[in-house]
Design a protein around this motif. Sequence first.
Motif, PDB file in Angstrom:
ATOM      1  N   SER A 197       0.829  -1.210   0.000  1.00  0.00           N
ATOM      2  CA  SER A 197       0.000   0.000   0.000  1.00  0.00           C
ATOM      3  C   SER A 197       0.862   1.258   0.000  1.00  0.00           C
ATOM      4  O   SER A 197       0.477   2.282  -0.570  1.00  0.00           O
ATOM      5  N   THR A 198       2.044   1.180   0.626  1.00  0.00           N
ATOM      6  CA  THR A 198       2.957   2.323   0.620  1.00  0.00           C
ATOM      7  C   THR A 198       3.460   2.597  -0.789  1.00  0.00           C
ATOM      8  O   THR A 198       3.511   3.748  -1.238  1.00  0.00           O
ATOM      9  N   LEU A 199       3.833   1.538  -1.505  1.00  0.00           N
ATOM     10  CA  LEU A 199       4.295   1.713  -2.879  1.00  0.00           C
ATOM     11  C   LEU A 199       3.162   2.195  -3.782  1.00  0.00           C
ATOM     12  O   LEU A 199       3.384   2.982  -4.710  1.00  0.00           O
ATOM     13  N   LEU A 200       1.944   1.746  -3.510  1.00  0.00           N
ATOM     14  CA  LEU A 200       0.810   2.204  -4.313  1.00  0.00           C
ATOM     15  C   LEU A 200       0.539   3.690  -4.089  1.00  0.00           C
ATOM     16  O   LEU A 200       0.059   4.383  -4.988  1.00  0.00           O
ATOM     17  N   GLN A 201       0.841   4.186  -2.885  1.00  0.00           N
ATOM     18  CA  GLN A 201       0.676   5.620  -2.632  1.00  0.00           C
ATOM     19  C   GLN A 201       1.541   6.440  -3.582  1.00  0.00           C
ATOM     20  O   GLN A 201       1.185   7.559  -3.963  1.00  0.00           O
ATOM     21  N   LEU A 224      14.858   4.477  -3.435  1.00  0.00           N
ATOM     22  CA  LEU A 224      14.663   3.387  -2.481  1.00  0.00           C
ATOM     23  C   LEU A 224      15.996   2.689  -2.273  1.00  0.00           C
ATOM     24  O   LEU A 224      16.708   2.403  -3.245  1.00  0.00           O
ATOM     25  N   GLU A 225      16.320   2.406  -1.012  1.00  0.00           N
ATOM     26  CA  GLU A 225      17.552   1.698  -0.691  1.00  0.00           C
ATOM     27  C   GLU A 225      17.250   0.506   0.204  1.00  0.00           C
ATOM     28  O   GLU A 225      16.400   0.580   1.095  1.00  0.00           O
ATOM     29  N   LYS A 226      17.968  -0.600  -0.047  1.00  0.00           N
ATOM     30  CA  LYS A 226      17.898  -1.790   0.805  1.00  0.00           C
ATOM     31  C   LYS A 226      16.461  -2.230   1.046  1.00  0.00           C
ATOM     32  O   LYS A 226      16.063  -2.565   2.157  1.00  0.00           O
ATOM     33  N   GLN A 227      15.689  -2.206  -0.027  1.00  0.00           N
ATOM     34  CA  GLN A 227      14.281  -2.581   0.023  1.00  0.00           C
ATOM     35  C   GLN A 227      14.038  -3.590  -1.086  1.00  0.00           C
ATOM     36  O   GLN A 227      14.276  -3.297  -2.253  1.00  0.00           O
ATOM     37  N   ARG A 228      13.604  -4.791  -0.747  1.00  0.00           N
ATOM     38  CA  ARG A 228      13.413  -5.803  -1.778  1.00  0.00           C
ATOM     39  C   ARG A 228      12.307  -5.381  -2.740  1.00  0.00           C
ATOM     40  O   ARG A 228      11.173  -5.140  -2.340  1.00  0.00           O
ATOM     41  N   VAL A 229      12.678  -5.286  -4.008  1.00  0.00           N
ATOM     42  CA  VAL A 229      11.719  -4.938  -5.052  1.00  0.00           C
ATOM     43  C   VAL A 229      11.503  -6.179  -5.914  1.00  0.00           C
ATOM     44  O   VAL A 229      12.245  -6.444  -6.863  1.00  0.00           O
ATOM     45  N   GLY A 230      10.503  -6.981  -5.531  1.00  0.00           N
ATOM     46  CA  GLY A 230      10.144  -8.165  -6.299  1.00  0.00           C
ATOM     47  C   GLY A 230       9.145  -7.826  -7.386  1.00  0.00           C
ATOM     48  O   GLY A 230       8.942  -6.661  -7.741  1.00  0.00           O
ATOM     49  N   ARG A 231       8.465  -8.847  -7.911  1.00  0.00           N
ATOM     50  CA  ARG A 231       7.548  -8.625  -9.028  1.00  0.00           C
ATOM     51  C   ARG A 231       6.385  -7.716  -8.636  1.00  0.00           C
ATOM     52  O   ARG A 231       5.993  -6.824  -9.396  1.00  0.00           O
ATOM     53  N   ALA A 232       5.801  -7.948  -7.444  1.00  0.00           N
ATOM     54  CA  ALA A 232       4.656  -7.131  -7.027  1.00  0.00           C
ATOM     55  C   ALA A 232       5.069  -5.674  -6.824  1.00  0.00           C
ATOM     56  O   ALA A 232       4.376  -4.745  -7.259  1.00  0.00           O
ATOM     57  N   LEU A 237       5.769   0.110  -8.802  1.00  0.00           N
ATOM     58  CA  LEU A 237       6.681   1.185  -9.193  1.00  0.00           C
ATOM     59  C   LEU A 237       6.528   1.548 -10.665  1.00  0.00           C
ATOM     60  O   LEU A 237       6.765   2.700 -11.054  1.00  0.00           O
ATOM     61  N   SER A 238       6.134   0.592 -11.487  1.00  0.00           N
ATOM     62  CA  SER A 238       5.961   0.891 -12.912  1.00  0.00           C
ATOM     63  C   SER A 238       4.809   1.861 -13.155  1.00  0.00           C
ATOM     64  O   SER A 238       4.698   2.441 -14.241  1.00  0.00           O
ATOM     65  N   GLN A 239       3.962   2.053 -12.139  1.00  0.00           N
ATOM     66  CA  GLN A 239       2.844   2.984 -12.255  1.00  0.00           C
ATOM     67  C   GLN A 239       3.187   4.387 -11.760  1.00  0.00           C
ATOM     68  O   GLN A 239       2.364   5.295 -11.850  1.00  0.00           O
ATOM     69  N   LEU A 263       9.676  -0.025 -18.610  1.00  0.00           N
ATOM     70  CA  LEU A 263       8.599   0.091 -19.596  1.00  0.00           C
ATOM     71  C   LEU A 263       7.470   0.970 -19.075  1.00  0.00           C
ATOM     72  O   LEU A 263       6.835   1.700 -19.841  1.00  0.00           O
ATOM     73  N   GLY A 264       7.229   0.916 -17.769  1.00  0.00           N
ATOM     74  CA  GLY A 264       6.167   1.734 -17.197  1.00  0.00           C
ATOM     75  C   GLY A 264       6.536   3.196 -17.083  1.00  0.00           C
ATOM     76  O   GLY A 264       5.671   4.072 -17.163  1.00  0.00           O
ATOM     77  N   LEU A 265       7.834   3.479 -16.905  1.00  0.00           N
ATOM     78  CA  LEU A 265       8.259   4.855 -16.635  1.00  0.00           C
ATOM     79  C   LEU A 265       8.677   5.626 -17.881  1.00  0.00           C
ATOM     80  O   LEU A 265       8.972   6.817 -17.785  1.00  0.00           O
TER      81      LEU A 265
END
Length: 331
Positions: A197-201, A224-232, A237-239, A263-265
């Motif tokens: 929800s934080t990333l969606l904000q 963003l640092e030291k934060q796992r950025v997986g597929r979800a 972030l692509s939005q 591709l999103g950005l």
Amino acid sequence: MGRLSTVLPSLQQLRQLQLKDSSFCEHEVTCDAVLSGLGALTNLTHLVLPEVADGELLQHLPASLLQLELVVDEDEGPVQLGHLTALTRLDAGQYATLREHHVLPPNLLELSAGNLTAAACLLPLKKLKELTLHTIEYEAASAEQLQQLSSLTALTAVHLTYWTPADITDTAAAGWPALKLRSLHLAPGGDGCFARSTLLQLSLLTDPTAMRQRAMPRLTHLSLEKQRVGRAAAASLSQVRGLRRLQLMDCQLEDCSAAEIALGLKPRLKELDLASNAQLTDACLPPLAYALPGLKESSFRDCAGISREGLRQYVLRAAGDDEDGSYSDSE
């Protein structure tokens, strides 16, 4: 120091004064001894002070000041600067925390500090245009407190850097859409990942329709640092469209996630920093070059899975679109 405090009152025409050098720091001497003499400098407009140990002595600062830079020890009394009615720019130091009982100059245009715990001290600043908080850690203003800042209609640029644990940042995130955020740096303290929800904000901060409805500028810089950025997380972030600079450092980023974000950005992104993502390989480079032809700067520093040959091909592809691009490899 005693000699300086006696000389200052005679310098009536002095306009700029900087008391910030090694003589204060190396000998652990504060500037408190000279503060009482500064009130006589009625033409002083620019002042730089080292650490102020006694907050009450700030009352001696001349009302003629336009710009002030200082380091406040918040344990030594509240910040009381309400008499500086001409001051338009205040830098309180990157570790100073602004609290409810602090009184700030009423006509500030630019304010820089470390942290903010309550909105009350900022609400009287009706002319404030830019707010920078460098070191939000341990405690942070809640979403409700941040939402109160929307009453500052002149505030057009907010820059926030969070070093708080992920759960504290998650709690504050609901307040971000109420701010005119231009840059946001998220580096969670300790273990833990931000809630989705934080990333969606973040996408709300760059949505063009929402921004037009609220007459607000878009978020342009995100880190963003030291934060796992997986597929979800990558999908979220692509939005976050409209970004001009994106830094994802040590985020366990994989090739497919990097490609999805790029591709999103496209096409606004101009600077991309993917340093210290060891799982990235040469396979991510062609999609990045295709999706981001207008990129001016990119960094893959300490990305052990990316080869020199892969970077060479990446640079050649990108150079076909922009010969002025700048690239940094993994060494």
